[in-house]
Design a protein around this motif. Structure first.
Motif, PDB file in Angstrom:
ATOM      1  N   ILE A   1      -2.073  56.569 -70.437  1.00 38.49           N
ATOM      2  CA  ILE A   1      -1.482  56.130 -69.177  1.00 38.49           C
ATOM      3  C   ILE A   1      -1.737  57.159 -68.078  1.00 38.49           C
ATOM      4  N   GLY A   2      -1.782  58.424 -68.457  1.00 39.62           N
ATOM      5  CA  GLY A   2      -2.057  59.476 -67.477  1.00 39.62           C
ATOM      6  C   GLY A   2      -3.440  59.386 -66.866  1.00 39.62           C
TER       7      GLY A   2
ATOM      8  N   ARG B   1       0.952  57.945 -73.956  1.00 36.53           N
ATOM      9  CA  ARG B   1       1.292  58.709 -72.756  1.00 36.53           C
ATOM     10  C   ARG B   1       0.054  59.365 -72.149  1.00 36.53           C
ATOM     11  N   SER B   2      -0.822  59.866 -73.001  1.00 37.94           N
ATOM     12  CA  SER B   2      -2.053  60.481 -72.500  1.00 37.94           C
ATOM     13  C   SER B   2      -2.951  59.450 -71.833  1.00 37.94           C
TER      14      SER B   2
ATOM     15  N   SER C   1       9.800  55.429 -68.434  1.00 33.03           N
ATOM     16  CA  SER C   1       8.885  56.476 -67.976  1.00 33.03           C
ATOM     17  C   SER C   1       7.749  55.931 -67.122  1.00 33.03           C
ATOM     18  N   PHE C   2       7.272  54.720 -67.419  1.00 35.30           N
ATOM     19  CA  PHE C   2       6.026  54.273 -66.817  1.00 35.30           C
ATOM     20  C   PHE C   2       6.120  52.960 -66.051  1.00 35.30           C
TER      21      PHE C   2
ATOM     22  N   LEU D   1      10.020  54.570 -73.156  1.00 34.08           N
ATOM     23  CA  LEU D   1       8.664  54.417 -72.649  1.00 34.08           C
ATOM     24  C   LEU D   1       8.653  53.555 -71.385  1.00 34.08           C
TER      25      LEU D   1
ATOM     26  N   GLU E   1       2.809  57.306 -79.745  1.00 32.34           N
ATOM     27  CA  GLU E   1       3.459  57.582 -78.462  1.00 32.34           C
ATOM     28  C   GLU E   1       2.706  58.620 -77.638  1.00 32.34           C
ATOM     29  N   ASN E   2       2.291  59.725 -78.241  1.00 32.97           N
ATOM     30  CA  ASN E   2       1.580  60.758 -77.485  1.00 32.97           C
ATOM     31  C   ASN E   2       0.249  60.247 -76.954  1.00 32.97           C
TER      32      ASN E   2
ATOM     33  N   GLN F   1      -1.704  55.569 -60.866  1.00 27.96           N
ATOM     34  CA  GLN F   1      -0.317  55.960 -61.005  1.00 27.96           C
ATOM     35  C   GLN F   1       0.575  55.289 -59.972  1.00 27.96           C
TER      36      GLN F   1
END
Length: 442
Positions: free
Chosen positions: A193-194, A190-191, A221-222, A218, A186-187, A198
């Motif tokens: 996708i960053g 998320r990284s 969030s995205f 998830l 998961e982390n 966006q």
């Protein structure tokens, strides 16, 4: 129409699909779209975010791959004709395992090659040097690399090394999202996708076999107002085309002889003879896989192995030989249980029961794919971890219409659902704000 259900019209025939004619070759050999394809394609081609919940073997790769290629053909990136040595990546596919990443890469490469669209696969377990070199020298032979398929850990590693630029990614796919989260990615996700485009500049598609809270969180969030396509149930269910047989053992020492008996009864050929249908044998541990493989080879069978103690090259060779039929018998750990599309697997034999009922369902899903029927044979001994899963296995069998008589000697309790990170306190009934539009396709 019920509240929250989208008025999306499924594509019931390939003739209804509005994609470049050059992509019609992708349909060769198929009579009609699968349910997940039929319902995912319209919103995906319209630029919508999509959540797809469907059983294994349902055609998810083409569900997200076709819109990706259609987008690249009709609206190529303005800077896609950069000089050699520059990689313009606009499509990123994340997968939980090396084997699934390679399989998806192969599919997208074959479809994109006639149109000058190339794909690069990146994954752990091998030296990252050649992968970095491939990324830096990707645009050759008239092709422009616009797709990267890989595992989260290796992709993030390459991003941090400055070897992989995701800043132009406008089409993102999370394949087997529940599995990636369960593996602790998961982390990393998320990284990653960053590092992509966006907001409204990025289209995000998420595919999963189940819809637990972690996946919902998830998605919330995205994704932007995603269309959720559910084929069957939000919960993981066994493939209805797979016959399930469970054999209860009092003496584990008889497993080998029983396995050999099943190979004979299914007319599996020994070494030197053509193997018509493939048989996949699942075990739990790496050393156990090596022992069973050696036993079968000593009995005269042409057999391959697939487990974590093997080099990535050996794993790829074993899988390729099994896919092509060069080796019709494969002994594997759960590294082969998820997502892999292996043609003509007639029988799955669970020599050792897996650690979770979810893994059992994914294992038997290696057969009965593409609309075909299949068969699974499961050895159940009632060892400590198996005994605790007897109730859940019996439920899966009953729901699929199969007998569970032999399991009644064990406790029939159903374990509380847990999560690898959150343990027994895991809850998957927490509502997610601004939930996605939902399409249910029974």
């Amino acid at each position: 129409m019920p509240k929250g259900v989208s008025p999306v019209t499924p594509v019931l025939s390939f003739d209804q699909l509005d994609v470049p004619s050059e992509l019609h070759s992708a349909f060769e050999g198929f009579k009609e779209p699968t349910p997940i394809q039929a319902c995912s394609w319209p919103p995906a081609l319209a630029g919508r975010d999509v959540v797809g919940i469907a059983e294994t073997g349902s055609g998810k790769t083409l569900a997200f791959g076709l819109p990706a290629l259609a987008r690249l053909i009709t609206s190529p990136p303005k800077d896609s004709k950069k000089s050699k040595g520059t990689t313009t990546v606009t499509t990123l596919v994340l997968a939980p395992t090396r084997e699934l990443a390679i399989q998806t890469h192969d599919t997208l490469s074959a479809l994109g090659a006639p149109h000058g669209i190339a794909s690069v696969a990146v994954f752990g377990g091998v030296d990252k040097g050649p992968q970095i070199k491939t990324l830096k020298n990707a645009n050759k032979d008239g092709k422009t690399t616009q797709i990267i398929v890989g595992t989260p850990g290796r992709i993030l590693d390459l991003v941090n090394d400055g070897a992989c630029d995701l800043s132009r990614v406008t089409y993102l796919v999370l394949d087997e999202a529940d599995r990636m989260l369960d593996k602790g990615f998961e982390n990393d996700i998320r990284s990653i996708i960053g590092h992509t485009k966006q907001g409204a500049e990025r289209q995000t598609l998420m595919f999963s076999a189940t819809w637990p809270e972690a996946v919902r969180r998830l998605a919330g969030s995205f994704q932007r107002d995603p269309v959720r396509v559910t084929v069957g149930s939000d919960d993981l269910t066994a493939n209805s085309r797979v016959e399930q047989i469970v054999e209860v053992f009092d003496d584990t020492r008889s497993k080998d002889s029983r396995l050999l008996g099943h190979l004979r009864s299914h007319s599996h050929k020994k070494a030197g003879s053509a193997a018509d249908a493939r048989i996949l044998v699942f075990v739990l541990y790496k050393k156990e896989a090596a022992r069973v493989e050696d036993m079968l080879r000593n009995k005269g069978y042409s057999v391959g192995g697939l487990h974590g103690d093997m080099s990535q090259t050996a794993r790829m060779d074993a899988l390729q030989n099994f896919k092509t039929g060069a080796t019709g018998l494969l002994v594997a750990t759960d590294v082969a249980a998820r997502g892999l599309d292996i043609p003509n697997v007639a029988v799955v034999i669970n020599y050792t029961f897996p650690l979770t009922i979810e893994d059992y369902i994914h294992r038997i899903g290696r057969t009965g794919r593409g609309g075909k029927s299949g068969k699974s044979i499961t050895f159940f001994t009632g060892d400590k971890h198996e005994r605790a899963l007897a109730g859940e296995l019996a439920r899966v069998l009953r729901e699929s219409g199969f007998e569970a008589e032999g399991l009644k000697k064990f406790p029939m309790t159903i374990k509380k659902k847990t999560h690898s990170a959150y343990g027994a306190f895991f809850r998957d009934d927490i509502p997610t704000p601004s939930g996605p539009t939902k399409i249910t396709f029974d």
